[in-house]
Design an enzyme around this catalytic site. Structure first.
Site, PDB file in Angstrom:
ATOM      1  N   ARG A   1      -1.827   8.281  -4.232  1.00  0.00           N
ATOM      2  CA  ARG A   1      -2.176   6.945  -3.227  1.00  0.00           C
ATOM      3  C   ARG A   1      -3.518   7.826  -2.867  1.00  0.00           C
ATOM      4  NH1 ARG A   1      -0.238   4.009   1.886  1.00  0.00           N
ATOM      5  NH2 ARG A   1      -0.122   6.375   3.308  1.00  0.00           N
ATOM      6  N   ASP A   2      -5.349   6.746  -2.852  1.00  0.00           N
ATOM      7  CA  ASP A   2      -5.949   7.199  -1.873  1.00  0.00           C
ATOM      8  C   ASP A   2      -6.705   8.679  -2.927  1.00  0.00           C
ATOM      9  OD1 ASP A   2      -7.943   7.287  -0.785  1.00  0.00           O
ATOM     10  OD2 ASP A   2      -7.083   7.959   1.317  1.00  0.00           O
TER      11      ASP A   2
ATOM     12  N   ASP B   1      -8.156  -0.020  -2.381  1.00  0.00           N
ATOM     13  CA  ASP B   1      -8.730   0.862  -3.063  1.00  0.00           C
ATOM     14  C   ASP B   1      -8.540   1.379  -4.913  1.00  0.00           C
ATOM     15  OD1 ASP B   1     -10.982   0.795  -1.387  1.00  0.00           O
ATOM     16  OD2 ASP B   1      -9.969   2.679  -0.776  1.00  0.00           O
TER      17      ASP B   1
ATOM     18  N   SER C   1      -6.486   8.696   3.346  1.00  0.00           N
ATOM     19  CA  SER C   1      -4.831   7.977   3.158  1.00  0.00           C
ATOM     20  C   SER C   1      -3.824   8.228   2.262  1.00  0.00           C
ATOM     21  CB  SER C   1      -5.265   6.695   3.259  1.00  0.00           C
ATOM     22  OG  SER C   1      -5.771   5.695   4.105  1.00  0.00           O
TER      23      SER C   1
ATOM     24  N   TYR D   1       0.341  -1.152   0.545  1.00  0.00           N
ATOM     25  CA  TYR D   1      -0.561   0.309   0.100  1.00  0.00           C
ATOM     26  C   TYR D   1       0.566   1.155   0.274  1.00  0.00           C
ATOM     27  CZ  TYR D   1      -4.176   2.259   1.483  1.00  0.00           C
ATOM     28  OH  TYR D   1      -5.242   4.075   0.705  1.00  0.00           O
TER      29      TYR D   1
ATOM     30  N   ASP E   1      -8.927   5.253  10.050  1.00  0.00           N
ATOM     31  CA  ASP E   1      -9.311   5.802   8.485  1.00  0.00           C
ATOM     32  C   ASP E   1      -9.418   6.692   8.379  1.00  0.00           C
ATOM     33  OD1 ASP E   1     -10.622   2.990   8.581  1.00  0.00           O
ATOM     34  OD2 ASP E   1     -12.320   2.956   9.087  1.00  0.00           O
TER      35      ASP E   1
HETATM   36  C1  BGC Z   1      -4.369   4.300   6.758  1.00  0.00           C
HETATM   37  C2  BGC Z   1      -3.177   3.293   6.858  1.00  0.00           C
HETATM   38  C3  BGC Z   1      -2.992   1.990   7.345  1.00  0.00           C
HETATM   39  C4  BGC Z   1      -4.290   1.481   7.140  1.00  0.00           C
HETATM   40  C5  BGC Z   1      -4.727   0.341   7.931  1.00  0.00           C
HETATM   41  C6  BGC Z   1      -5.087   2.945   5.590  1.00  0.00           C
HETATM   42  O1  BGC Z   1      -6.447   3.963   5.743  1.00  0.00           O
HETATM   43  O2  BGC Z   1      -3.928   5.333   5.612  1.00  0.00           O
HETATM   44  O3  BGC Z   1      -1.745   4.121   6.781  1.00  0.00           O
HETATM   45  O4  BGC Z   1      -2.322   1.138   7.659  1.00  0.00           O
HETATM   46  O5  BGC Z   1      -5.030   2.432   7.015  1.00  0.00           O
HETATM   47  O6  BGC Z   1      -5.075   0.753   8.925  1.00  0.00           O
END
Ligand code: BGC
Length: 438
Positions: free
Chosen positions: A168-169, A215, A175, A163, A393
């Site tokens: 990203r996102d 996502d 995120s 990830y 989140d």
């Molecule tokens: C966050 C990450 C995290 C993941 C798991 C995501 O929403 O951006 O930093 O590792 O959730 O908790």
């Protein structure tokens, strides 16, 4: 968070000559941070992203010195074992998550709730590699799993989430990651994948299961109207294919993230989604280790239900199994014989959302069905816990750079810290409302 609030209040009573420190799991840095930057004993300040650094305990720190006795042997696997990759394997428990849970339980005073909370550390949950700085920790976990396999005579697998795509996102803010496409992000991403691969290569006897980029491809299906997603499309695809190929060469079983029933499960989205996933599969060289798709990651949908949540009204695919059963033939007919894993970590309680699209720290969620191979469908390899329940989140602080409106909605639990960091009050509710009960 209450825990940190109480600690901060205490520090004001401490005489000035005692150096104040941030508590374990507390914030210790990030853009605009004016609090403590030193960490409590036994923990070190580790950068999560530009906005957040966190005090992490030593047992979850990376150890670059750990080497396996089998380290010299690269994986020679070119053909996956037939069938379900989970079959016959013990799942390695993430020490990172276990430490978070132990610290959280220690902050709970009610003995019944504390005991229930502690049980969560023994439930296998994926470990997210959300920043390049965490990649060396993978070697530590693999070495540990390798050692456990040797002492127990059992076979072990380690579950990871890849990830760190650039931009990203792209359709949200909570995120947003450390790499941008404008600033060499795609190359940086390939370097990140290489680092994960280098750790995996040292431990050919430990099986790795990877969920690829929550996502990202789903955004390519439905959010191409968002400028940032449109601009990210080619980098997302190239990055995903790079990751899949690299990991497949090492015998890692991968599942591409496929959103959830309330996203790609809507009838008009099914075919475009299948086209994209099948294309990625083909462009990656149809690797047999690309086992399929992961659904409901960090979401709240039921796996299967006879009483659909009112928010799902209008969709025949009102649970994950219905979504999967509709999507699978579309993939098969395009040459991708996909199997699935389904996140049920936070799906214990239904009917808690105002809209199906609510995704941020949905209030009153409970831990869900435990990971099991007993899925009732030959399409589904395993019910799993992918989102580590208790990790946030997204922040509800409206002035934060990564503040996303979804995290301020009525259905979102507030106040909430930065994405990925510990959210004690949320964790306590997940424990309280767990279904089945803990
Ligand atoms: C966050 C990450 C995290 C993941 C798991 C995501 O929403 O951006 O930093 O590792 O959730 O908790």
């Amino acid at each position: 968070m209450l825990k940190f609030g109480a600690l901060l209040a205490l520090t004001s009573l401490i005489p000035a000559f005692v150096e104040a420190v941030a508590p374990v799991w507390g914030q210790c840095g990030g853009n605009g941070w004016s609090g403590e930057t030193a960490c409590a004993s036994g923990s070190t300040c580790v950068k999560s992203n530009d906005w957040y650094s966190q005090c992490i305990t030593s047992s979850t720190q990376a150890s670059s010195t750990v080497q396996s006795s089998t380290a010299a042997q690269p994986s020679t696997t070119s053909t996956p074992a037939a069938g379900n990759p989970y079959d016959g394997y013990e799942i390695y428990l993430s020490p990172y998550y276990a430490d978070e849970v132990i610290a959280a339980a220690a902050a709970i005073t009610d003995p019944t709730l504390k005991a229930k909370a502690l049980k969560v550390k023994d439930i296998p949950t994926f470990t997210w590699f959300d920043v390049v700085a965490k990649t060396s920790q993978l070697g530590t976990y693999l070495a540990d799993a390798d050692a456990k396999a040797k002492t127990t005579g059992k076979k072990y697998l380690v579950q990871i989430v890849v990830y760190d795509l650039p931009d990203r996102d792209c359709a949200a803010l909570a995120s947003n990651g450390e790499f941008t496409i404008a600033n060499n992000g795609l190359n940086n991403y390939k370097g990140y994948v290489d680092k994960l691969a280098a750790e995996i290569k040292k431990f050919p006897n430990v099986r790795v299961i990877a969920v690829i980029e929550p996502d990202s491809l789903a955004n390519m299906v439905t959010n191409m109207g968002v400028t940032k997603c449109q601009g990210a499309a080619s980098a997302y695809k190239e990055g995903t294919i790079y990751a899949v190929k690299k990991l497949s060469e090492l015998g890692v079983y991968s599942y591409l993230d496929a959103g959830h029933a309330g996203w790609l499960g809507w009838l008009p989205n099914l075919t475009p989604a299948a086209e994209l996933f099948a294309q990625i599969y083909k462009d990656a060289g149809s690797p047999p280790f690309l086992r399929g798709l992961a659904t409901d990651v960090a979401n709240y949908n039921a796996y299967t239900t006879t009483s659909p949540d009112p928010v799902t009204q209008g969709s025949p695919n009102y649970d994950e199994l219905k979504y999967i059963t509709s999507l699978a033939p579309e993939l098969q007919s395009r040459g991708f014989p996909a199997h699935f894993i389904v996140d049920q970590g936070r799906s214990g309680v239904q009917n808690i959302r105002k809209e199906w699209g609510d995704w941020c720290n949905v209030k009153n969620a409970g831990f869900g069905t435990r990971p099991t191979l007993n899925t009732g469908s030959s399409l589904v390899d395993s019910i799993v816990w992918i989102k580590p329940g208790g990790e946030c989140d997204g922040t509800s602080n409206t002035s934060a750079v990564r503040y996303d409106g979804h995290c301020g909605k009525e259905s979102a639990h507030k106040p909430a810290p930065e994405a990925g960091t510990w959210f004690q009050a949320y964790f306590e509710n997940l424990v309280k409302y767990a279904n089945p009960a803990l």
